[in-house]
Design a protein around this motif. Structure first.
Motif, PDB file in Angstrom:
ATOM      1  N   UNK A  92       0.826  -1.209   0.000  1.00  0.00           N
ATOM      2  CA  UNK A  92       0.000   0.000   0.000  1.00  0.00           C
ATOM      3  C   UNK A  92       0.859   1.258   0.000  1.00  0.00           C
ATOM      4  N   UNK A  93       0.307   2.297  -0.636  1.00  0.00           N
ATOM      5  CA  UNK A  93       1.035   3.561  -0.798  1.00  0.00           C
ATOM      6  C   UNK A  93       0.044   4.706  -0.930  1.00  0.00           C
ATOM      7  N   UNK A  94       0.588   5.920  -0.868  1.00  0.00           N
ATOM      8  CA  UNK A  94      -0.189   7.094  -1.213  1.00  0.00           C
ATOM      9  C   UNK A  94      -0.072   7.277  -2.719  1.00  0.00           C
ATOM     10  N   UNK A  95      -1.165   7.625  -3.401  1.00  0.00           N
ATOM     11  CA  UNK A  95      -1.099   7.743  -4.864  1.00  0.00           C
ATOM     12  C   UNK A  95      -0.181   8.874  -5.300  1.00  0.00           C
ATOM     13  N   UNK A  96       0.404   8.713  -6.474  1.00  0.00           N
ATOM     14  CA  UNK A  96       1.308   9.713  -7.037  1.00  0.00           C
ATOM     15  C   UNK A  96       2.184   9.058  -8.079  1.00  0.00           C
ATOM     16  N   UNK A  97       3.346   9.631  -8.333  1.00  0.00           N
ATOM     17  CA  UNK A  97       4.223   9.044  -9.329  1.00  0.00           C
ATOM     18  C   UNK A  97       5.463   9.866  -9.580  1.00  0.00           C
ATOM     19  N   UNK A  98       6.172   9.502 -10.653  1.00  0.00           N
ATOM     20  CA  UNK A  98       7.458  10.115 -10.971  1.00  0.00           C
ATOM     21  C   UNK A  98       7.298  11.540 -11.478  1.00  0.00           C
ATOM     22  N   UNK A  99       8.256  12.372 -11.068  1.00  0.00           N
ATOM     23  CA  UNK A  99       8.355  13.733 -11.580  1.00  0.00           C
ATOM     24  C   UNK A  99       9.135  13.708 -12.885  1.00  0.00           C
ATOM     25  N   UNK A 100       8.735  14.543 -13.820  1.00  0.00           N
ATOM     26  CA  UNK A 100       9.480  14.719 -15.062  1.00  0.00           C
ATOM     27  C   UNK A 100      10.595  15.738 -14.813  1.00  0.00           C
ATOM     28  N   UNK A 101      11.727  15.660 -15.532  1.00  0.00           N
ATOM     29  CA  UNK A 101      12.796  16.653 -15.349  1.00  0.00           C
ATOM     30  C   UNK A 101      12.255  18.076 -15.531  1.00  0.00           C
ATOM     31  N   UNK A 102      12.556  18.953 -14.574  1.00  0.00           N
ATOM     32  CA  UNK A 102      12.135  20.345 -14.628  1.00  0.00           C
ATOM     33  C   UNK A 102      10.706  20.591 -14.162  1.00  0.00           C
ATOM     34  N   UNK A 103       9.975  19.547 -13.809  1.00  0.00           N
ATOM     35  CA  UNK A 103       8.575  19.687 -13.393  1.00  0.00           C
ATOM     36  C   UNK A 103       8.502  20.016 -11.901  1.00  0.00           C
ATOM     37  N   UNK A 104       7.675  20.981 -11.537  1.00  0.00           N
ATOM     38  CA  UNK A 104       7.469  21.324 -10.133  1.00  0.00           C
ATOM     39  C   UNK A 104       6.712  20.188  -9.447  1.00  0.00           C
ATOM     40  N   UNK A 105       7.014  19.907  -8.182  1.00  0.00           N
ATOM     41  CA  UNK A 105       6.327  18.810  -7.485  1.00  0.00           C
ATOM     42  C   UNK A 105       4.795  18.937  -7.515  1.00  0.00           C
ATOM     43  N   UNK A 106       4.289  20.136  -7.307  1.00  0.00           N
ATOM     44  CA  UNK A 106       2.835  20.323  -7.283  1.00  0.00           C
ATOM     45  C   UNK A 106       2.205  20.016  -8.637  1.00  0.00           C
ATOM     46  N   UNK A 107       2.850  20.443  -9.711  1.00  0.00           N
ATOM     47  CA  UNK A 107       2.342  20.166 -11.061  1.00  0.00           C
ATOM     48  C   UNK A 107       2.410  18.670 -11.360  1.00  0.00           C
ATOM     49  N   UNK A 108       3.489  18.030 -10.956  1.00  0.00           N
ATOM     50  CA  UNK A 108       3.632  16.589 -11.161  1.00  0.00           C
ATOM     51  C   UNK A 108       2.537  15.832 -10.422  1.00  0.00           C
ATOM     52  N   UNK A 109       2.230  16.267  -9.216  1.00  0.00           N
ATOM     53  CA  UNK A 109       1.225  15.586  -8.409  1.00  0.00           C
ATOM     54  C   UNK A 109      -0.171  15.718  -9.029  1.00  0.00           C
ATOM     55  N   UNK A 110      -0.496  16.908  -9.492  1.00  0.00           N
ATOM     56  CA  UNK A 110      -1.797  17.093 -10.167  1.00  0.00           C
ATOM     57  C   UNK A 110      -1.889  16.200 -11.405  1.00  0.00           C
ATOM     58  N   UNK A 111      -0.816  16.146 -12.187  1.00  0.00           N
ATOM     59  CA  UNK A 111      -0.794  15.322 -13.396  1.00  0.00           C
ATOM     60  C   UNK A 111      -0.937  13.844 -13.060  1.00  0.00           C
ATOM     61  N   UNK A 112      -0.167  13.373 -12.085  1.00  0.00           N
ATOM     62  CA  UNK A 112      -0.189  11.954 -11.726  1.00  0.00           C
ATOM     63  C   UNK A 112      -1.551  11.515 -11.185  1.00  0.00           C
ATOM     64  N   UNK A 113      -2.179  12.338 -10.354  1.00  0.00           N
ATOM     65  CA  UNK A 113      -3.477  11.962  -9.785  1.00  0.00           C
ATOM     66  C   UNK A 113      -4.547  11.950 -10.876  1.00  0.00           C
TER      67      UNK A 113
END
Length: 191
Positions: A92-113
């Motif tokens: 079990x984990x919290x949902x999310x995923x890999x960040x793309x190079x240069x991507x802000x964490x918040x933007x990556x999280x919105x994209x992954x969810x």
């Protein structure tokens, strides 16, 4: 201990010197530093320019992955997902995923969810950044409090999901992955 992004990979030049562990290469990083590794290690770990590595205090180099995770909260409950694939299937984990190079964490999280759960979220405060060593890689995970803006939390990649109580029983509520368990402990300390 630190994360380094690989700028380029070049052959280590030793003239006629033979190495028992095979040919070596230099990983050069964006900050100008470098480290020597075997070419077989690069191939085995899938290391490429632009990827991350983790260098520990003792100089050990590990493949590194930088990810984001969402702690989606509804009242006194949080949303947990069960992996349906890979080495950690059924954990079990919290949902999310890999960040793309240069991507802000918040933007990556919105994209992954959006990709994993077909849900739009609002990203709130950073809970913790966790650095955890697994047998074959190092993970740096940025974990944020999140809330649902729109969507139904539809499982597109996970095997299962559940809402679990944010209380002292949370560490045993599911079989958490090690990095996620560190976050669980931090949430309980903050609560």
């Amino acid at each position: 201990m630190a994360l380094y992004r690989i700028k380029d990979i070049t052959e280590a030049d030793y003239g006629c010197e033979e190495r028992l562990d095979g040919p070596h290469a230099l990983l050069r990083f964006e900050d100008g530093s470098s480290v020597e590794v075997t070419e077989s290690w690069i191939a085995e770990k899938g290391i490429e320019e632009g990827k991350l590595v983790w260098i520990s205090e003792d100089g050990k180099v590990s493949k590194a992955i930088e990810v984001v995770a969402a702690v989606i909260r509804h009242g006194d409950r949080i949303f947990a997902t069960q992996r349906g694939y890979g080495e950690f299937k059924d954990r079990w984990e919290f949902p999310g995923g890999k960040m793309e190079p240069g991507e802000a964490p918040e933007a990556a999280l919105k994209r992954e969810i959006k990709e994993e759960l077909d849900t739009d979220i609002q990203v709130g405060e950073l809970i913790k950044t966790v650095d955890t060593d697994y047998p074959n890689f190092h993970i740096t995970m940025h974990v944020f409090w999140c809330s649902i803006v729109s969507g139904e939390l539809k499982l597109l990649e996970h095997e299962a999901a559940k809402w679990v109580e944010l209380d002292e029983k949370l560490p045993e509520a599911v079989d958490w992955l090690p990095a996620d368990l560190e976050v669980v402990q931090e949430m309980l300390n903050q609560n």
